[in-house]
Scaffold this motif. Structure first.
Motif, PDB file in Angstrom:
ATOM      1  N   GLU A  82      35.852 -30.218   1.947  1.00 18.61           N
ATOM      2  CA  GLU A  82      36.824 -31.011   1.197  1.00 18.61           C
ATOM      3  C   GLU A  82      37.909 -30.151   0.554  1.00 18.61           C
ATOM      4  OE1 GLU A  82      36.779 -34.800   0.152  1.00 18.61           O
ATOM      5  OE2 GLU A  82      36.379 -34.312   2.235  1.00 18.61           O
ATOM      6  N   TRP A  83      37.541 -28.981   0.041  1.00 19.05           N
ATOM      7  CA  TRP A  83      38.486 -28.228  -0.796  1.00 19.05           C
ATOM      8  C   TRP A  83      39.553 -27.541   0.027  1.00 19.05           C
ATOM      9  CZ3 TRP A  83      36.830 -31.363  -3.686  1.00 19.05           C
ATOM     10  CH2 TRP A  83      35.500 -31.509  -4.027  1.00 19.05           C
ATOM     11  N   ASN A  84      39.339 -27.393   1.328  1.00 17.48           N
ATOM     12  CA  ASN A  84      40.372 -26.785   2.167  1.00 17.48           C
ATOM     13  C   ASN A  84      41.128 -27.805   3.010  1.00 17.48           C
ATOM     14  OD1 ASN A  84      39.878 -24.225   1.226  1.00 17.48           O
ATOM     15  ND2 ASN A  84      38.440 -23.711   2.845  1.00 17.48           N
ATOM     16  N   GLN A  85      40.851 -29.099   2.828  1.00 22.29           N
ATOM     17  CA  GLN A  85      41.591 -30.092   3.591  1.00 22.29           C
ATOM     18  C   GLN A  85      42.351 -31.056   2.702  1.00 22.29           C
ATOM     19  OE1 GLN A  85      38.050 -31.598   5.575  1.00 22.29           O
ATOM     20  NE2 GLN A  85      38.256 -33.594   4.599  1.00 22.29           N
ATOM     21  N   ARG A  86      42.331 -30.784   1.400  1.00 16.63           N
ATOM     22  CA  ARG A  86      43.029 -31.634   0.446  1.00 16.63           C
ATOM     23  C   ARG A  86      43.947 -30.791  -0.422  1.00 16.63           C
ATOM     24  NH1 ARG A  86      37.945 -34.507  -2.299  1.00 16.63           N
ATOM     25  NH2 ARG A  86      39.367 -34.397  -4.076  1.00 16.63           N
ATOM     26  N   ALA A  87      44.955 -31.446  -1.004  1.00 13.21           N
ATOM     27  CA  ALA A  87      45.899 -30.733  -1.871  1.00 13.21           C
ATOM     28  C   ALA A  87      46.003 -31.393  -3.236  1.00 13.21           C
ATOM     29  CB  ALA A  87      47.280 -30.670  -1.216  1.00 13.21           C
ATOM     30  N   ASP A  88      45.000 -32.206  -3.610  1.00  9.16           N
ATOM     31  CA  ASP A  88      45.041 -32.859  -4.908  1.00  9.16           C
ATOM     32  C   ASP A  88      44.528 -31.916  -5.990  1.00  9.16           C
ATOM     33  OD1 ASP A  88      42.295 -32.808  -4.526  1.00  9.16           O
ATOM     34  OD2 ASP A  88      42.142 -34.934  -4.031  1.00  9.16           O
ATOM     35  N   LEU A  89      44.477 -32.411  -7.217  1.00  7.39           N
ATOM     36  CA  LEU A  89      44.100 -31.575  -8.357  1.00  7.39           C
ATOM     37  C   LEU A  89      42.714 -30.970  -8.192  1.00  7.39           C
ATOM     38  CD1 LEU A  89      44.261 -30.488 -11.256  1.00  7.39           C
ATOM     39  CD2 LEU A  89      43.572 -32.762 -12.063  1.00  7.39           C
ATOM     40  N   VAL A  90      41.723 -31.783  -7.809  1.00  5.60           N
ATOM     41  CA  VAL A  90      40.350 -31.282  -7.706  1.00  5.60           C
ATOM     42  C   VAL A  90      40.242 -30.200  -6.641  1.00  5.60           C
ATOM     43  CG1 VAL A  90      37.986 -31.910  -7.098  1.00  5.60           C
ATOM     44  CG2 VAL A  90      39.305 -33.384  -8.616  1.00  5.60           C
ATOM     45  N   ALA A  91      40.848 -30.427  -5.475  1.00  8.15           N
ATOM     46  CA  ALA A  91      40.774 -29.433  -4.399  1.00  8.15           C
ATOM     47  C   ALA A  91      41.452 -28.135  -4.807  1.00  8.15           C
ATOM     48  CB  ALA A  91      41.412 -29.988  -3.129  1.00  8.15           C
ATOM     49  N   ARG A  92      42.620 -28.235  -5.426  1.00  7.94           N
ATOM     50  CA  ARG A  92      43.324 -27.016  -5.859  1.00  7.94           C
ATOM     51  C   ARG A  92      42.513 -26.282  -6.917  1.00  7.94           C
ATOM     52  NH1 ARG A  92      48.358 -29.575  -8.012  1.00  7.94           N
ATOM     53  NH2 ARG A  92      49.014 -27.454  -8.543  1.00  7.94           N
ATOM     54  N   ALA A  93      41.889 -27.042  -7.834  1.00 10.52           N
ATOM     55  CA  ALA A  93      41.060 -26.419  -8.865  1.00 10.52           C
ATOM     56  C   ALA A  93      39.871 -25.700  -8.241  1.00 10.52           C
ATOM     57  CB  ALA A  93      40.572 -27.475  -9.851  1.00 10.52           C
ATOM     58  N   MET A  94      39.238 -26.314  -7.245  1.00 13.00           N
ATOM     59  CA  MET A  94      38.086 -25.681  -6.605  1.00 13.00           C
ATOM     60  C   MET A  94      38.475 -24.404  -5.877  1.00 13.00           C
ATOM     61  SD  MET A  94      35.352 -27.210  -7.439  1.00 13.00           S
ATOM     62  CE  MET A  94      34.160 -26.635  -6.220  1.00 13.00           C
ATOM     63  N   ARG A  95      39.644 -24.398  -5.258  1.00 19.92           N
ATOM     64  CA  ARG A  95      40.096 -23.172  -4.585  1.00 19.92           C
ATOM     65  C   ARG A  95      40.362 -22.065  -5.608  1.00 19.92           C
ATOM     66  NH1 ARG A  95      42.777 -27.026  -1.012  1.00 19.92           N
ATOM     67  NH2 ARG A  95      44.797 -26.828  -2.051  1.00 19.92           N
ATOM     68  N   LEU A  96      40.916 -22.430  -6.760  1.00 19.56           N
ATOM     69  CA  LEU A  96      41.167 -21.429  -7.801  1.00 19.56           C
ATOM     70  C   LEU A  96      39.859 -20.907  -8.399  1.00 19.56           C
ATOM     71  CD1 LEU A  96      44.239 -22.934  -9.686  1.00 19.56           C
ATOM     72  CD2 LEU A  96      44.178 -20.774  -8.433  1.00 19.56           C
ATOM     73  N   ARG A 123      37.959 -33.508 -16.907  1.00 16.93           N
ATOM     74  CA  ARG A 123      37.564 -34.885 -16.640  1.00 16.93           C
ATOM     75  C   ARG A 123      37.497 -35.169 -15.141  1.00 16.93           C
ATOM     76  NH1 ARG A 123      40.972 -37.239 -19.756  1.00 16.93           N
ATOM     77  NH2 ARG A 123      42.584 -37.670 -18.205  1.00 16.93           N
ATOM     78  N   GLN A 124      38.487 -34.691 -14.387  1.00 15.66           N
ATOM     79  CA  GLN A 124      38.514 -34.977 -12.955  1.00 15.66           C
ATOM     80  C   GLN A 124      37.435 -34.203 -12.202  1.00 15.66           C
ATOM     81  OE1 GLN A 124      41.871 -35.813 -10.669  1.00 15.66           O
ATOM     82  NE2 GLN A 124      43.268 -36.085 -12.381  1.00 15.66           N
ATOM     83  N   LEU A 125      37.187 -32.962 -12.581  1.00 15.93           N
ATOM     84  CA  LEU A 125      36.124 -32.196 -11.927  1.00 15.93           C
ATOM     85  C   LEU A 125      34.758 -32.816 -12.215  1.00 15.93           C
ATOM     86  CD1 LEU A 125      37.291 -28.511 -12.484  1.00 15.93           C
ATOM     87  CD2 LEU A 125      37.112 -29.697 -10.309  1.00 15.93           C
ATOM     88  N   LEU A 126      34.553 -33.234 -13.455  1.00 15.35           N
ATOM     89  CA  LEU A 126      33.285 -33.844 -13.824  1.00 15.35           C
ATOM     90  C   LEU A 126      33.066 -35.150 -13.064  1.00 15.35           C
ATOM     91  CD1 LEU A 126      30.834 -33.484 -15.688  1.00 15.35           C
ATOM     92  CD2 LEU A 126      32.040 -34.845 -17.401  1.00 15.35           C
ATOM     93  N   ALA A 127      34.139 -35.938 -12.898  1.00 15.60           N
ATOM     94  CA  ALA A 127      34.023 -37.223 -12.212  1.00 15.60           C
ATOM     95  C   ALA A 127      33.671 -37.043 -10.742  1.00 15.60           C
ATOM     96  CB  ALA A 127      35.333 -38.006 -12.364  1.00 15.60           C
ATOM     97  N   GLU A 128      34.246 -36.026 -10.084  1.00 18.45           N
ATOM     98  CA  GLU A 128      34.028 -35.882  -8.647  1.00 18.45           C
ATOM     99  C   GLU A 128      32.885 -34.944  -8.303  1.00 18.45           C
ATOM    100  OE1 GLU A 128      36.454 -35.116  -4.496  1.00 18.45           O
ATOM    101  OE2 GLU A 128      37.489 -35.679  -6.323  1.00 18.45           O
ATOM    102  N   LEU A 129      32.647 -33.928  -9.128  1.00 17.11           N
ATOM    103  CA  LEU A 129      31.653 -32.911  -8.782  1.00 17.11           C
ATOM    104  C   LEU A 129      30.445 -32.893  -9.701  1.00 17.11           C
ATOM    105  CD1 LEU A 129      34.359 -30.363  -7.910  1.00 17.11           C
ATOM    106  CD2 LEU A 129      32.442 -30.796  -6.414  1.00 17.11           C
ATOM    107  N   GLY A 130      30.478 -33.691 -10.741  1.00 20.44           N
ATOM    108  CA  GLY A 130      29.338 -33.735 -11.640  1.00 20.44           C
ATOM    109  C   GLY A 130      29.215 -32.527 -12.529  1.00 20.44           C
ATOM    110  N   ALA A 131      30.250 -31.702 -12.589  1.00 25.87           N
ATOM    111  CA  ALA A 131      30.235 -30.487 -13.410  1.00 25.87           C
ATOM    112  C   ALA A 131      31.660 -30.092 -13.727  1.00 25.87           C
ATOM    113  CB  ALA A 131      29.508 -29.350 -12.694  1.00 25.87           C
ATOM    114  N   GLY A 132      31.857 -29.510 -14.889  1.00 27.75           N
ATOM    115  CA  GLY A 132      33.176 -29.048 -15.287  1.00 27.75           C
ATOM    116  C   GLY A 132      33.459 -27.645 -14.774  1.00 27.75           C
ATOM    117  N   PRO A 133      34.654 -27.118 -15.045  1.00 26.41           N
ATOM    118  CA  PRO A 133      35.032 -25.807 -14.504  1.00 26.41           C
ATOM    119  C   PRO A 133      34.141 -24.668 -14.972  1.00 26.41           C
ATOM    120  CG  PRO A 133      36.695 -26.637 -16.047  1.00 26.41           C
ATOM    121  CD  PRO A 133      35.773 -27.770 -15.766  1.00 26.41           C
TER     122      PRO A 133
END
Length: 495
Positions: A82-96, A123-133
């Protein structure tokens, strides 16, 4: 199967019961009775369905009080595609996060790079991944620590520091919590012969997992055929290159194996281990889901024979986005050999020298700041391309254009198109190989147009682009299959 917090439970249960390795990294199975979490392909007897619960990340499992399975080692699964095929906030955060930004700059630094508030990112990371940064970065530190404990003879204090922990106590507590073993017990359980040989300080030997199938020909063939002398080389069956890293530099050797990529890393600072590994995985597109990609492309009768002949092609990317953009400009309207020659001259004149006792690597590729200081009159290229080159490196150096794992693909494309000498081919090849857009498409590329014509597809850019709508969102992978119809050396492993 859906990702994020909305799992199709029935599909997850079936994947676990069939030990389907294709879903490793997509989700994690937590067993309520044992309080252990596993990858879907765990070799132990699957638990009863009613005792399974599913999480989107290892960090979420850990936060819920589950520990990692000692058999399947879920922390070493391939990353989610998911993190290398999307360009939304969550994907960009995961790549960082994978690039170590939270460890170096904290959550405020992560949020600042993304252009959002800390609260929005959490909030967005917790909603999609169940964990914060912080939890996601902690899980990554635990994986790095385990790797160093099991594969090096380093003292535990040095490992804690290299893995990014703030103290020995935090390191010990995290390892015990995640793996239910102390660091010393982890080392004692490691298979014999896995530790790096004495006398090679800073050198680690790793196994980089991937989802099968993987076709190494175009992937390593492209990297070897376009290698810049001094920075990259193909030697003894391995692609080798130098790396500019946050704390220092490194040299990596990557060798394709049937079930993994053998990775030998030599680092000037072990704190760069996580970043170096993440960038190598990204360059080789190892977190891709080749089954999903190939199944989609097979629905086109013109592409199906190409996919069936050699499935699992990846998109060769880069470890340094700015470097690749510079090389894309050097490669405009010239042969691969000429582009390599131009780049080698820049490397010799302006790259930072380093020592490589094992081979022929001599320099780091010059930074944008170093190239921005070059006298344009010394550049052996046409005046118009000289203007393109100097404008690009100037804007990279002053931050007007940012190329990185956190880049907004649409915004970056628009900025690049504003530069003099930047047309669709240059922008699309940067989007595909530097930004990592899986849907980038080189409709104007001569090799693509020639391949399309031979297959009976439309050969004009406009008609081919319209025809390629059916290949979305995997057009960059269609490019790899089309390029493979040619006998160009980029499509074959060197001998």
């Amino acid at each position: 199967m859906q990702t994020g917090t909305h799992f199709d439970r029935e599909h997850c249960v079936r994947a676990v019961q069939s030990k389907d390795a294709r879903f490793d990294g997509w989700f994690f199975t937590a067993v309520l009775t044992t309080r252990i979490y596993c990858r879907p392909s765990c070799p132990v007897v699957p638990p009863k369905a009613e005792n399974m619960t599913f999480y989107p990340s290892a960090a979420a499992c850990q936060q819920a009080g589950f520990r990692a399975c000692k058999r399947c080692r879920p922390d070493t699964s391939p990353g989610s595609p998911e993190w290398n095929q999307r360009a939304d906030l969550v994907a960009r955060a995961m790549r960082l996060i994978a690039d170590g930004v939270v460890d170096r700059e904290g959550v405020p630094g992560l949020a600042a790079r993304l252009g959002y508030s800390t609260r929005q990112v959490e909030r967005q990371l917790l909603a999609e991944l169940g964990a914060g940064p912080l939890a996601l970065a902690r899980a990554q530190r635990a994986q790095t620590a385990r790797l160093l404990v099991e594969t090096t003879p380093l003292p535990m204090a040095e490992i804690a520091f290299a893995a990014g922990f703030s103290s020995i106590r935090t390191f010990n507590d995290t390892v015990r919590e995640v793996f239910a073993l102390s660091p010393s017990e982890l080392r004692a359980r490691a298979p014999k012969g896995r530790t790096s040989a004495p006398g090679t300080p800073g050198t680690l030997v790793l196994r980089l997992p991937f989802r099968a199938p993987l076709n190494p020909d175009n992937l390593f063939g492209h990297l070897a055929a376009t290698a810049v002398p001094g920075v990259e080389e193909w030697r003894d069956g391995a692609y080798r290159r130098t790396l500019r890293l946050p704390y220092g530099h490194g040299i990596v050797a990557l060798t394709p194996k049937p079930d993994h990529i053998a990775c030998r890393l030599t680092l000037s600072d072990l704190r760069d281990l996580t970043v170096a590994t993440s960038r190598c995985r990204r360059m080789l597109d190892l977190d891709a889901d080749p089954v999903a990609v190939d199944d989609h492309l097979r629905t086109d009768p013109f592409l199906a024979p190409l996919v069936d002949k050699a499935p699992g092609r990846r998109v060769p990317r880069t470890v340094d986005e700015a470097e690749f953009a510079v090389r894309a400009v050097l490669g405009q309207q010239v042969s691969t050999a000429a582009a390599r020659t131009h780049a080698a001259r820049l490397v010799t004149a302006h790259g930072k020298p380093l020592d490589d006792p094992e081979g022929g690597l001599t320099h780091l590729f010059p930074s944008p700041e170093a190239l921005a200081a070059v006298d344009p009159e010394t550049l052996a290229m046409p005046r118009t391309r000289r203007t393109t080159f100097t404008t690009l490196v100037g804007q990279l150096a002053d931050g007007t254009i940012h190329l990185g794992v956190d880049s907004d693909w649409a915004e970056t494309r628009a900025r690049l198109l504003e530069l003099p000498g930047f047309g669709p081919w240059t922008v699309d090849v940067i989007a595909m190989r530097a930004l990592g857009d899986p849907d980038a498409f080189l409709a104007t590329d001569l090799g693509i147009r020639r391949a399309a014509g031979e297959l009976g597809l439309p050969a004009t850019p406009a008609a081919l682009t319209a025809r390629a709508e059916a290949w979305r969102p995997w057009r960059a992978y269609a490019v790899q299959y089309l390029w493979a119809t040619d006998s160009h050396p980029i499509n074959f492993l060197p001998v």
